[in-house]
Design a protein around this motif. Structure first.
Motif, PDB file in Angstrom:
ATOM      1  N   ALA A 138      -3.813   0.285   8.384  1.00 45.37           N
ATOM      2  CA  ALA A 138      -3.521  -0.314   7.080  1.00 45.37           C
ATOM      3  C   ALA A 138      -2.407  -1.339   7.182  1.00 45.37           C
ATOM      4  O   ALA A 138      -2.336  -2.282   6.392  1.00 45.37           O
ATOM      5  N   ALA A 159       1.114   4.044  -2.905  1.00 46.31           N
ATOM      6  CA  ALA A 159       0.696   5.430  -2.664  1.00 46.31           C
ATOM      7  C   ALA A 159       1.750   6.430  -3.103  1.00 46.31           C
ATOM      8  O   ALA A 159       1.424   7.596  -3.374  1.00 46.31           O
ATOM      9  N   PRO A 180      -2.716   4.897   8.568  1.00 45.54           N
ATOM     10  CA  PRO A 180      -1.533   4.133   8.202  1.00 45.54           C
ATOM     11  C   PRO A 180      -1.278   2.945   9.129  1.00 45.54           C
ATOM     12  O   PRO A 180      -0.848   1.883   8.695  1.00 45.54           O
ATOM     13  N   ALA A 231       0.809  -1.216   0.000  1.00 47.11           N
ATOM     14  CA  ALA A 231       0.000   0.000   0.000  1.00 47.11           C
ATOM     15  C   ALA A 231       0.840   1.263   0.000  1.00 47.11           C
ATOM     16  O   ALA A 231       0.582   2.193  -0.786  1.00 47.11           O
ATOM     17  N   LEU A 232       1.848   1.351   0.873  1.00 44.08           N
ATOM     18  CA  LEU A 232       2.632   2.588   0.967  1.00 44.08           C
ATOM     19  C   LEU A 232       3.473   2.810  -0.280  1.00 44.08           C
ATOM     20  O   LEU A 232       3.641   3.945  -0.735  1.00 44.08           O
ATOM     21  N   ASP A 269      -6.549   6.173  -1.309  1.00 46.24           N
ATOM     22  CA  ASP A 269      -5.571   7.179  -0.868  1.00 46.24           C
ATOM     23  C   ASP A 269      -5.927   7.705   0.515  1.00 46.24           C
ATOM     24  O   ASP A 269      -5.063   7.859   1.385  1.00 46.24           O
ATOM     25  N   ILE A 291      -5.255   5.009   3.223  1.00 45.02           N
ATOM     26  CA  ILE A 291      -3.835   4.811   3.494  1.00 45.02           C
ATOM     27  C   ILE A 291      -3.267   5.991   4.265  1.00 45.02           C
ATOM     28  O   ILE A 291      -2.458   5.831   5.187  1.00 45.02           O
ATOM     29  N   LEU A 346      -8.194  -3.332   1.215  1.00 41.29           N
ATOM     30  CA  LEU A 346      -6.973  -2.799   1.813  1.00 41.29           C
ATOM     31  C   LEU A 346      -6.872  -3.385   3.216  1.00 41.29           C
ATOM     32  O   LEU A 346      -7.708  -3.115   4.081  1.00 41.29           O
TER      33      LEU A 346
END
Length: 352
Positions: free
Chosen positions: A316, A269, A313, A265-266, A306, A309, A334
């Motif tokens: 997530a 992003a 955080p 995910a990060l 977005d 996330i 997610l």
């Protein structure tokens, strides 16, 4: 419009238009009987005669069953094809016709039948007679619908459909030049009144083109814009390819699981927004069973991802799912620091 736009196409120019098709095993020519497609047939036949060896040509006319004149026009195409020494087939779109979305349904049926004809003829390509005017109209239609970069690229000179290449060799040629070519050769053509029927979007936009041309937005300018957008779109596609490889390397080069796309995910992003959007589109269209996905809905999904996330955080990064959504037959979630796209469970039928 320049003087060249009104001059017949020379033999030399015809050879240039079809040069890239010389090594094809066989070609299907989509000919309705209108000036554009009749010119395509006449130019292709003349080009083929100039070759010592070249692809076989088969002329195919699609009768959509929507106009009484269509059968007569198909017979006229058959007569012209015979004069040029070309085999001809008429294929009919049978069955009930939709009450709404008729142009799109007819277009879908036409390409499906043309692909079938190409396979039967052993042809690698179907040639259509889309012109510079058609390209300008397509750009305007997609602009008014709010299409993204890929849509605003309009029609490509070559595309693939059902394993057959669709080639548009006349995409840079103005319609007026094709009509001048036929008049010089003394060849008649049909006039389809639906091309002027303002009940449909394309004829309405066609009527606006002279007004746009007076302000500098003629077909040549619009087509140049579409080509520039296509160039930019190709560059973004390469960036998206690179981003997919980057995300796989973050996963230590592991091959993607069958039936599943997964992104850290990060890392996802941190990519440019347009690239992220395309990665989602690719995954949803590959794994969903109700696609293709609508661009606006994928944009909304990306915004939700977005936000999730960015605002959560820690959540997530844990196993708990903080977003789960279905789109175009795909399930997007997610959880555990990863975005996962998989086929969605089949919808239950009502009353089942």
């Amino acid at each position: 419009m320049s003087d060249n736009d009104l001059s017949p196409i020379s033999t030399r120019e015809a050879r240039r238009l079809f040069a890239g098709l010389k090594s094809a095993p066989a070609l299907v020519l989509a000919v309705s009987g209108g000036p554009d497609s009749v010119a395509l047939m006449w130019l292709a036949a003349r080009w083929r005669r100039s070759l010592a060896r070249g692809p076989g040509l088969t002329v195919v006319t699609i009768d959509h069953g929507l106009r009484r004149e269509a059968a007569r026009e198909a017979r006229e195409v058959k007569r012209l094809a015979a004069e040029l020494g070309l085999p001809h087939r008429t294929l009919r779109w049978r069955g009930a016709k939709p009450k709404t979305g008729l142009p799109a349904a007819a277009r879908e049926a036409r390409y499906r039948l043309l692909a079938q004809a190409a396979r039967a003829a052993g042809a690698s390509h179907v040639l259509t007679a889309h012109t510079r005017d058609d390209q300008a109209e397509t750009l305007l239609m997609r602009l008014l619908r709010g299409s993204g970069l890929a849509g605003l690229s309009a029609m490509a000179p070559h595309s693939e459909r059902d394993g057959i290449v669709l080639a548009r060799p006349l995409l840079e040629v103005p319609k007026a030049q094709l009509i001048a070519t036929l008049k010089r050769a003394g060849i008649g053509f049909a006039d389809d009144p639906t091309n002027r029927d303002t009940a449909f979007t394309r004829p309405r936009l066609r009527a606006l083109l002279p007004l746009l041309a007076a302000e500098g937005g003629d077909a040549r300018t619009l087509v140049r814009l579409a080509a520039r957008l296509a160039r930019a779109n190709a560059a973004v596609e390469l960036l998206a390819d690179g981003a997919e490889r980057f995300l796989r390397l973050r996963d230590r080069g592991d091959a993607p699981q069958v039936g599943l796309r997964s992104f850290e995910a990060l890392a996802f992003a941190g990519l440019p927004e347009e690239v992220r959007l395309r990665l989602l589109l690719r995954a949803i269209n590959a794994l969903g069973h109700e696609g293709p996905a609508e661009l606006g809905k994928v944009e909304a999904l990306l915004a939700a991802l977005d936000q999730a996330i960015t605002t959560s955080p820690r959540a997530a990064a844990k196993g708990r799912a903080i977003l789960k959504q279905t789109l175009a037959g795909a399930l997007i979630s997610l959880a555990g620091g990863r975005i996962q796209i998989a086929p969605a469970p089949a919808r239950r039928r009502k009353g089942g």
